[in-house]
Design a protein around this motif. Structure first.
Motif, PDB file in Angstrom:
ATOM      1  N   UNK A 137       0.830  -1.211   0.000  1.00 29.28           N
ATOM      2  CA  UNK A 137       0.000   0.000   0.000  1.00 29.28           C
ATOM      3  C   UNK A 137       0.864   1.262   0.000  1.00 29.28           C
ATOM      4  N   UNK A 138       1.850   1.293   0.883  1.00 28.59           N
ATOM      5  CA  UNK A 138       2.714   2.471   0.968  1.00 28.59           C
ATOM      6  C   UNK A 138       3.505   2.669  -0.324  1.00 28.59           C
ATOM      7  N   UNK A 139       4.001   1.573  -0.905  1.00 24.08           N
ATOM      8  CA  UNK A 139       4.727   1.677  -2.168  1.00 24.08           C
ATOM      9  C   UNK A 139       3.843   2.278  -3.251  1.00 24.08           C
ATOM     10  N   UNK A 140       2.575   1.881  -3.273  1.00 24.90           N
ATOM     11  CA  UNK A 140       1.671   2.365  -4.314  1.00 24.90           C
ATOM     12  C   UNK A 140       1.341   3.838  -4.132  1.00 24.90           C
ATOM     13  N   UNK A 141       1.048   4.250  -2.902  1.00 20.01           N
ATOM     14  CA  UNK A 141       0.621   5.637  -2.699  1.00 20.01           C
ATOM     15  C   UNK A 141       1.763   6.630  -2.864  1.00 20.01           C
ATOM     16  N   UNK A 160       5.359  13.404  -1.454  1.00 22.08           N
ATOM     17  CA  UNK A 160       4.657  12.244  -0.912  1.00 22.08           C
ATOM     18  C   UNK A 160       3.178  12.557  -0.704  1.00 22.08           C
ATOM     19  N   UNK A 161       2.893  13.729  -0.142  1.00 27.14           N
ATOM     20  CA  UNK A 161       1.506  14.130   0.102  1.00 27.14           C
ATOM     21  C   UNK A 161       0.721  14.244  -1.194  1.00 27.14           C
ATOM     22  N   UNK A 168      -5.209   8.456  -4.519  1.00 27.93           N
ATOM     23  CA  UNK A 168      -6.245   8.074  -3.564  1.00 27.93           C
ATOM     24  C   UNK A 168      -7.500   7.508  -4.224  1.00 27.93           C
ATOM     25  N   UNK A 169      -8.005   8.154  -5.279  1.00 26.10           N
ATOM     26  CA  UNK A 169      -9.242   7.712  -5.904  1.00 26.10           C
ATOM     27  C   UNK A 169      -9.009   6.740  -7.070  1.00 26.10           C
ATOM     28  N   UNK A 175      -2.417   0.242  -8.863  1.00 29.38           N
ATOM     29  CA  UNK A 175      -1.749  -0.966  -8.372  1.00 29.38           C
ATOM     30  C   UNK A 175      -1.822  -2.080  -9.409  1.00 29.38           C
ATOM     31  N   UNK A 176      -2.971  -2.267 -10.016  1.00 30.53           N
ATOM     32  CA  UNK A 176      -3.123  -3.319 -11.018  1.00 30.53           C
ATOM     33  C   UNK A 176      -2.213  -3.112 -12.216  1.00 30.53           C
TER      34      UNK A 176
END
Length: 282
Positions: A137-141, A160-161, A168-169, A175-176
């Motif tokens: 999750x962290x890698x993706x965001x 990062x922010x 987020x949306x 990820x896919x």
């Protein structure tokens, strides 16, 4: 990077071939120390080289999105001032990953010490899975953070922010696509390197001398280098295009892309500066 890694591998092997066999039952600590030092150095250089390569490819693909080309000199000029923030991001990511792994190890060790091995296993399996999911999750965001540091020239925390806000949306879509990209790159890289690996293994069938082992290692490194040459730009391109896609969906950035490509309202502005455009900016 492959050349440096190769040197780090073959130099200790060559030294091992020359070391004295007076006490074959005892390890040669000089060779072992040299091997660890060379491998550590190659890992550091590979890490820094990957960061530099990713930044340069981001600039190149970012310019190509607008239909423009860029020279290596121009690319270096663009990336040179962003190396320190990229390095800071890499250190922060490594620190977070190390903290997560360290936390898991400590908790499992405490469980083993207090309640025994069975409790450690019962705690360790779900805890490890949870940490793996959190790491993914962290890698993706933060996937767009290096792109934002380079193209939008943001500091580390702000990058990062903003990466989190952009993803987020569209988390599952990003990820896919990233997983699919990794699979494709791994298959292509493996297919390219496979013939070199087969040749290397054939050379060492039936026991290999140090010379054959060095030659086989060199051949394998050549295959790995060719695979990286093919897949590294592909990976960088997908990330930058995903970033552009998220901006188009969230910020109507396609209008800026059209203006930059057609030389409209931004005809007198470098296309690199178009990435700085914010929604509803004049």
């Amino acid at each position: 990077m492959q050349i440096i890694t190769l040197i780090a591998t073959v130099v200790p092997l060559a030294a091992y071939g020359r070391m004295s066999s007076d006490r074959p039952d005892r390890p040669n600590f000089g060779v072992v120390g040299g091997y660890l030092a060379s491998v550590s150095g190659s890992m550091l250089v590979t890490w820094l080289g990957s960061m530099l390569l990713s930044g340069m490819l981001t600039v190149i693909v970012g310019r190509a999105v607008f239909g423009s080309s860029i020279t290596i000199g121009e690319t270096w000029a663009r990336i040179r001032g962003r190396l320190l923030p990229l390095f800071g991001l890499a250190v922060l990511e490594a620190a977070v990953l190390a903290a997560l792994v360290g936390l898991v190890v400590v908790l499992i060790a405490l469980a083993a010490a207090v309640a025994g091995g069975a409790a450690a296993v019962l705690l360790g399996i779900p805890l490890t899975l949870a940490v793996v999911a959190l790491a993914i999750y962290l890698y993706t965001v933060v996937l767009f953070a290096p792109v934002l540091i380079v193209l939008e020239r943001l500091p580390v925390i702000e990058a990062i922010t903003r990466s989190f806000a952009l993803i987020r949306h569209g988390f599952w879509r990003v990820l896919g696509i990233r997983v699919l990209t990794y699979i494709v790159a791994a298959v292509v890289s493996g297919a390219v390197a496979a013939p070199f690996s087969i040749v290397s293994q054939v050379m060492t069938i039936g026991g290999a001398s140090i010379g054959l082992l060095l030659a086989g290692t060199t051949i394998t490194a050549i295959g790995g280098a060719i695979g990286q040459i093919i897949t590294a730009p592909f990976n960088a391109g997908v990330i930058v295009l995903l970033y552009a896609d998220r901006r188009m969906r969230a910020e109507a950035f396609d209008l800026v892309l059209q203006s930059g490509a057609n030389g409209g309202a931004y005809a007198d502005t470098s296309t690199d500066n178009l990435w700085l455009t914010r929604p509803f900016a004049g």
